[in-house]
Design a protein around this motif. Structure first.
Motif, PDB file in Angstrom:
ATOM      1  N   ASN A  21     -18.306   4.795  47.138  1.00  0.00           N
ATOM      2  CA  ASN A  21     -18.930   3.600  46.554  1.00  0.00           C
ATOM      3  C   ASN A  21     -18.726   3.567  45.049  1.00  0.00           C
ATOM      4  O   ASN A  21     -17.587   3.813  44.609  1.00  0.00           O
ATOM      5  CB  ASN A  21     -20.366   3.366  47.037  1.00  0.00           C
ATOM      6  CG  ASN A  21     -21.365   4.454  46.812  1.00  0.00           C
ATOM      7  OD1 ASN A  21     -21.247   5.543  47.369  1.00  0.00           O
ATOM      8  ND2 ASN A  21     -22.382   4.202  46.017  1.00  0.00           N
ATOM      9  N   ASP A  22     -19.727   3.266  44.287  1.00  0.00           N
ATOM     10  CA  ASP A  22     -19.585   2.877  42.883  1.00  0.00           C
ATOM     11  C   ASP A  22     -18.539   3.646  42.062  1.00  0.00           C
ATOM     12  O   ASP A  22     -18.512   4.876  42.097  1.00  0.00           O
ATOM     13  CB  ASP A  22     -20.918   3.091  42.138  1.00  0.00           C
ATOM     14  CG  ASP A  22     -22.123   2.675  42.929  1.00  0.00           C
ATOM     15  OD1 ASP A  22     -21.977   2.191  44.057  1.00  0.00           O
ATOM     16  OD2 ASP A  22     -23.242   2.854  42.408  1.00  0.00           O
ATOM     17  N   GLN A  38     -18.556   7.547  43.418  1.00  0.00           N
ATOM     18  CA  GLN A  38     -19.514   8.049  44.397  1.00  0.00           C
ATOM     19  C   GLN A  38     -18.763   8.319  45.695  1.00  0.00           C
ATOM     20  O   GLN A  38     -18.029   7.455  46.208  1.00  0.00           O
ATOM     21  CB  GLN A  38     -20.615   7.004  44.629  1.00  0.00           C
ATOM     22  CG  GLN A  38     -21.420   6.690  43.379  1.00  0.00           C
ATOM     23  CD  GLN A  38     -22.572   7.649  43.175  1.00  0.00           C
ATOM     24  OE1 GLN A  38     -23.553   7.613  43.897  1.00  0.00           O
ATOM     25  NE2 GLN A  38     -22.451   8.525  42.180  1.00  0.00           N
ATOM     26  N   TRP A  81     -26.024  10.570  41.568  1.00  0.00           N
ATOM     27  CA  TRP A  81     -25.778   9.131  41.672  1.00  0.00           C
ATOM     28  C   TRP A  81     -25.092   8.602  40.415  1.00  0.00           C
ATOM     29  O   TRP A  81     -24.704   9.368  39.551  1.00  0.00           O
ATOM     30  CB  TRP A  81     -27.099   8.405  41.978  1.00  0.00           C
ATOM     31  CG  TRP A  81     -27.575   8.662  43.392  1.00  0.00           C
ATOM     32  CD1 TRP A  81     -27.115   9.608  44.276  1.00  0.00           C
ATOM     33  CD2 TRP A  81     -28.618   7.965  44.067  1.00  0.00           C
ATOM     34  NE1 TRP A  81     -27.801   9.527  45.458  1.00  0.00           N
ATOM     35  CE2 TRP A  81     -28.734   8.533  45.358  1.00  0.00           C
ATOM     36  CE3 TRP A  81     -29.474   6.908  43.720  1.00  0.00           C
ATOM     37  CZ2 TRP A  81     -29.675   8.065  46.297  1.00  0.00           C
ATOM     38  CZ3 TRP A  81     -30.404   6.439  44.640  1.00  0.00           C
ATOM     39  CH2 TRP A  81     -30.503   7.016  45.919  1.00  0.00           C
ATOM     40  N   SER A  82     -25.018   7.287  40.330  1.00  0.00           N
ATOM     41  CA  SER A  82     -24.109   6.671  39.360  1.00  0.00           C
ATOM     42  C   SER A  82     -24.475   6.910  37.900  1.00  0.00           C
ATOM     43  O   SER A  82     -25.623   7.167  37.557  1.00  0.00           O
ATOM     44  CB  SER A  82     -24.015   5.175  39.635  1.00  0.00           C
ATOM     45  OG  SER A  82     -23.276   5.012  40.813  1.00  0.00           O
ATOM     46  N   ARG A 146     -32.379   4.271  37.509  1.00  0.00           N
ATOM     47  CA  ARG A 146     -31.076   4.931  37.650  1.00  0.00           C
ATOM     48  C   ARG A 146     -29.915   4.184  36.977  1.00  0.00           C
ATOM     49  O   ARG A 146     -30.064   3.091  36.483  1.00  0.00           O
ATOM     50  CB  ARG A 146     -30.758   5.134  39.136  1.00  0.00           C
ATOM     51  CG  ARG A 146     -30.778   3.880  39.995  1.00  0.00           C
ATOM     52  CD  ARG A 146     -30.470   4.284  41.443  1.00  0.00           C
ATOM     53  NE  ARG A 146     -30.454   3.185  42.350  1.00  0.00           N
ATOM     54  CZ  ARG A 146     -31.511   2.771  43.071  1.00  0.00           C
ATOM     55  NH1 ARG A 146     -32.686   3.371  42.939  1.00  0.00           N
ATOM     56  NH2 ARG A 146     -31.400   1.755  43.895  1.00  0.00           N
ATOM     57  N   ASP A 147     -28.763   4.861  37.015  1.00  0.00           N
ATOM     58  CA  ASP A 147     -27.480   4.300  36.591  1.00  0.00           C
ATOM     59  C   ASP A 147     -27.382   4.070  35.079  1.00  0.00           C
ATOM     60  O   ASP A 147     -27.151   2.940  34.620  1.00  0.00           O
ATOM     61  CB  ASP A 147     -27.173   2.993  37.362  1.00  0.00           C
ATOM     62  CG  ASP A 147     -27.344   3.154  38.865  1.00  0.00           C
ATOM     63  OD1 ASP A 147     -27.234   4.293  39.357  1.00  0.00           O
ATOM     64  OD2 ASP A 147     -27.606   2.138  39.547  1.00  0.00           O
ATOM     65  N   GLU A 203     -29.598  -2.420  39.668  1.00  0.00           N
ATOM     66  CA  GLU A 203     -28.750  -1.240  39.717  1.00  0.00           C
ATOM     67  C   GLU A 203     -27.577  -1.454  38.760  1.00  0.00           C
ATOM     68  O   GLU A 203     -27.215  -2.586  38.439  1.00  0.00           O
ATOM     69  CB  GLU A 203     -28.196  -1.034  41.136  1.00  0.00           C
ATOM     70  CG  GLU A 203     -29.285  -0.816  42.173  1.00  0.00           C
ATOM     71  CD  GLU A 203     -28.733  -0.469  43.554  1.00  0.00           C
ATOM     72  OE1 GLU A 203     -29.233   0.490  44.160  1.00  0.00           O
ATOM     73  OE2 GLU A 203     -27.819  -1.159  44.025  1.00  0.00           O
ATOM     74  N   CYS A 204     -26.991  -0.351  38.366  1.00  0.00           N
ATOM     75  CA  CYS A 204     -25.761  -0.375  37.574  1.00  0.00           C
ATOM     76  C   CYS A 204     -25.728  -1.467  36.502  1.00  0.00           C
ATOM     77  O   CYS A 204     -24.820  -2.317  36.493  1.00  0.00           O
ATOM     78  CB  CYS A 204     -24.550  -0.542  38.493  1.00  0.00           C
ATOM     79  SG  CYS A 204     -24.411   0.789  39.694  1.00  0.00           S
ATOM     80  N   ARG A 239     -27.310  -7.659  47.003  1.00  0.00           N
ATOM     81  CA  ARG A 239     -26.036  -6.939  46.969  1.00  0.00           C
ATOM     82  C   ARG A 239     -24.932  -7.721  46.291  1.00  0.00           C
ATOM     83  O   ARG A 239     -23.777  -7.665  46.688  1.00  0.00           O
ATOM     84  CB  ARG A 239     -25.589  -6.495  48.372  1.00  0.00           C
ATOM     85  CG  ARG A 239     -26.617  -5.732  49.154  1.00  0.00           C
ATOM     86  CD  ARG A 239     -27.122  -4.521  48.461  1.00  0.00           C
ATOM     87  NE  ARG A 239     -26.155  -3.428  48.366  1.00  0.00           N
ATOM     88  CZ  ARG A 239     -26.400  -2.286  47.720  1.00  0.00           C
ATOM     89  NH1 ARG A 239     -27.549  -2.096  47.100  1.00  0.00           N
ATOM     90  NH2 ARG A 239     -25.486  -1.347  47.673  1.00  0.00           N
ATOM     91  N   TYR A 276     -19.179  -4.952  43.903  1.00  0.00           N
ATOM     92  CA  TYR A 276     -20.522  -4.471  43.578  1.00  0.00           C
ATOM     93  C   TYR A 276     -20.459  -3.237  42.690  1.00  0.00           C
ATOM     94  O   TYR A 276     -19.442  -2.544  42.628  1.00  0.00           O
ATOM     95  CB  TYR A 276     -21.290  -4.138  44.875  1.00  0.00           C
ATOM     96  CG  TYR A 276     -22.779  -4.009  44.674  1.00  0.00           C
ATOM     97  CD1 TYR A 276     -23.546  -5.127  44.355  1.00  0.00           C
ATOM     98  CD2 TYR A 276     -23.420  -2.773  44.774  1.00  0.00           C
ATOM     99  CE1 TYR A 276     -24.923  -5.014  44.152  1.00  0.00           C
ATOM    100  CE2 TYR A 276     -24.786  -2.652  44.579  1.00  0.00           C
ATOM    101  CZ  TYR A 276     -25.540  -3.786  44.271  1.00  0.00           C
ATOM    102  OH  TYR A 276     -26.895  -3.675  44.065  1.00  0.00           O
ATOM    103  N   TRP A 294     -16.372  -2.049  42.990  1.00  0.00           N
ATOM    104  CA  TRP A 294     -16.221  -1.424  44.305  1.00  0.00           C
ATOM    105  C   TRP A 294     -16.324  -2.499  45.372  1.00  0.00           C
ATOM    106  O   TRP A 294     -17.132  -3.422  45.270  1.00  0.00           O
ATOM    107  CB  TRP A 294     -17.337  -0.380  44.462  1.00  0.00           C
ATOM    108  CG  TRP A 294     -17.703  -0.001  45.876  1.00  0.00           C
ATOM    109  CD1 TRP A 294     -16.883   0.535  46.824  1.00  0.00           C
ATOM    110  CD2 TRP A 294     -19.001  -0.102  46.485  1.00  0.00           C
ATOM    111  NE1 TRP A 294     -17.594   0.777  47.974  1.00  0.00           N
ATOM    112  CE2 TRP A 294     -18.891   0.399  47.803  1.00  0.00           C
ATOM    113  CE3 TRP A 294     -20.252  -0.565  46.045  1.00  0.00           C
ATOM    114  CZ2 TRP A 294     -19.980   0.446  48.685  1.00  0.00           C
ATOM    115  CZ3 TRP A 294     -21.331  -0.517  46.917  1.00  0.00           C
ATOM    116  CH2 TRP A 294     -21.188  -0.010  48.224  1.00  0.00           C
TER     117      TRP A 294
END
Ligand code: DQQ
Length: 548
Positions: A21-22, A38, A81-82, A146-147, A203-204, A239, A276, A294
């Protein structure tokens, strides 16, 4: 199993097997591009996440290295994680990433540094013992924290980083801001860098400057007069990602979107399809900002497991501010063109209502197509019913697909088409006339992409996901032209409308239109004749080196 193998991409970034993923920590360092991502070393579903690592000199050929960061310490034993890379003064890279510390998914921010700066590939990374650097305080939701982004440096001598999250018990998405003098001790700022009600968990996040009236990319720490800012988030709930363009108030340390920007679910998207957890970085080698996204699979989870792989990184894109200042322009990095092989060209070919022309002589399943259509008048554009939702392009595309006759459009390309059109993924435009202006709809419609069973317009993992992705294209039609570039690679169609104003990526899994049985057409199903002004299409070669 035969067909599954045919769905592997050939020139997109994809490891030999397992889940990805990412994109993480992309950076350019001493002549080398680094891409971390990821990765699940144990299977084709999400889990057991480590940072896999590949390096490249040209963003096309990739060399696979050992995993850079993987769970091994109390501060990341449940997952790495990211996160992002920052190159500190003295040419010293550092990675900030999210560590999962328990089985409740409690998140902290850690750092890692290269073990040996004289290793050109930076193979080994160390996670020092003063980790974690940042832990959630009582006001922060520690399972939505996160991220971390690439850090930027302020005139006050402090580094800043933003981290994604969500207000406790609320649907407000939030980008926390932390500051540090030494990159080791971080203090949370009173105010977040930015937040928006009703958007859910962020996220991100990504935050970077762009030049006004210029095409160069900027280092993340650059500020000044001829600079605007981009703030992007990935929305956990829906998403997809949206971005705004705005200013960065350095005194208040806040990002402020421009007034006419939609800061929420209806905002501008980098891509109106399967894209994403993207991340951008500044490439000082070529003075540009590059965006990586991604794309997960749109197939069933069962099929992912049978195939033994899931997820690809899309072609990196150069991002610049559109001259209007109101949106970004994205374009595949120029290095991709080194993969272009056999070329075919068409020009000045009329497409009357109901006509299609086959583009022969290239490998249609593995190609790069760049076409400009022109037309004589906008008069036949269909009326845009004022009751339609201007923000639900996808719904409009699913109702008015590529075969429903229109006025000006639908016209475009039929990609990954089987000989008798049992299967095809059309990428096309449809022009509408609203009260105030013309609206250009761009679609990448997977609904007829495969005869494989199981079909859903919702992603649930049980059925194949075949949405009619779409977005509007904010383009001036005065010159009566519309251009389209599509990168076709077996199970991915990545399209750039009107010079990268609107981008849409689809993942599709034909069973007839595979390899040399795939065809490519240009078509028009509108009453207004359109002309193929110019069309160039290339067979795409495989990179010599690609993680296999
Ligand atoms: N994927 C990572 C998270 C991030 C999410 C975990 C986005 O850090 O929020 O694999 O896809």
């Amino acid at each position: 199993n035969h067909v599954y193998h045919l769905h592997r991409t050939r020139y997109h970034f994809q490891p030999r097997k397992n889940w990805i993923n990412d994109p993480n920590g992309p950076m350019y360092y001493n002549g080398i591009y680094h891409l971390f991502y990821q990765y699940n070393p144990k299977g084709a579903v999400w889990g057991n996440i480590v940072w896999a690592h590949s390096v490249s000199k040209d963003l096309v050929n990739w060399k696979k290295l050992e995993h850079a960061i993987y769970p091994s310490k109390p501060f990341d034993q449940y997952g790495c994680w990211s996160g992002s890379a920052t190159v500190l003064p003295g040419n010293k890279p550092v990675i900030l990433y999210t560590g999962i510390v328990d089985d409740k998914q409690t998140q902290v921010q850690n750092y890692a540094v290269p073990a040996n700066l004289s290793d050109p590939y930076l193979r080994l990374w160390i996670k020092p013992d003063n980790n974690p650097l940042i832990v959630a305080d009582n006001w922060v939701n520690k399972t939505a924290f996160r991220d971390p982004t690439t850090a930027w440096f302020g005139k006050d001598g402090k580094w800043r980083v933003t981290i994604g999250g969500r207000r406790k018990r609320k649907h407000r998405g939030i980008a926390y801001l932390y500051r540090s003098k030494d990159f080791m001790r971080w203090t949370k700022a009173k105010h977040p860098l930015h937040s928006a009600a009703g958007t859910g968990n962020w996220e991100c996040p990504d935050f970077f400057p762009v030049q006004v009236n210029g095409k160069n990319g900027l280092d993340t720490s650059v500020t000044g007069r001829n600079v605007k800012y981009v703030f992007k988030v990935s929305l956990d709930v829906t998403r997809y990602e949206y971005y705004t363009i705005g200013t960065y108030d350095i005194k208040k340390d806040k990002y402020i979107p421009e007034k006419d920007m939609i800061d929420g679910w209806n905002g501008l998207r980098y891509d109106y399809g399967n894209f994403y957890a993207s991340k951008s970085f500044f490439d000082p080698g070529k003075n540009r900002r590059i965006l990586w996204g991604w794309a997960n699979e749109s197939d069933t989870t069962d099929n992912d497991v049978k195939k033994g792989w899931a997820g690809i990184q899309l072609i990196p894109r150069t991002v610049v501010l559109d001259p209007s200042g109101k949106q970004l322009l994205q374009w595949p990095v120029e290095e991709l063109e080194t993969l272009r092989g056999k070329k075919v060209e068409l020009s000045n070919q009329n497409l009357n209502k109901g006509e299609k022309i086959e583009i022969k002589g290239i490998t249609a399943a593995q190609s790069d197509v760049d076409v400009t259509f022109s037309f004589n008048s906008l008069d036949k554009a269909e009326t845009f019913d004022p009751s339609w939702d201007r923000y639900d392009a996808q719904k409009l595309c699913s109702q008015k697909g590529s075969t429903v006759e229109g006025g000006l459009g639908p016209f475009g390309l039929l990609t990954l088409a089987s000989e008798n059109l049992e299967e095809y993924t059309p990428v096309f435009f449809r022009v509408f006339k609203a009260q105030d202006k013309h609206l250009v709809l761009m679609c990448s419609d997977a609904s007829r992409s495969t005869l494989m069973n199981g079909n859903s317009s919702m992603k649930d993992g049980k059925d194949a996901y075949r949405p009619s992705f779409a977005g509007f294209v904010n383009v001036d039609l005065n010159d009566k032209k519309l251009s389209l570039r599509s990168l076709i690679d077996h199970s991915v169609v990545e399209s750039f409308g009107a010079g990268g104003r609107t981008c849409i990526t689809s993942r599709v899994y034909p069973i007839l239109a595979v390899c040399d049985k795939a065809h490519l057409y240009a078509f028009n199903n509108g009453t207004e004749t359109v002309k193929i002004d110019t069309l160039k299409a290339w067979s795409m070669n495989r990179p010599k080196e690609m993680n296999h």
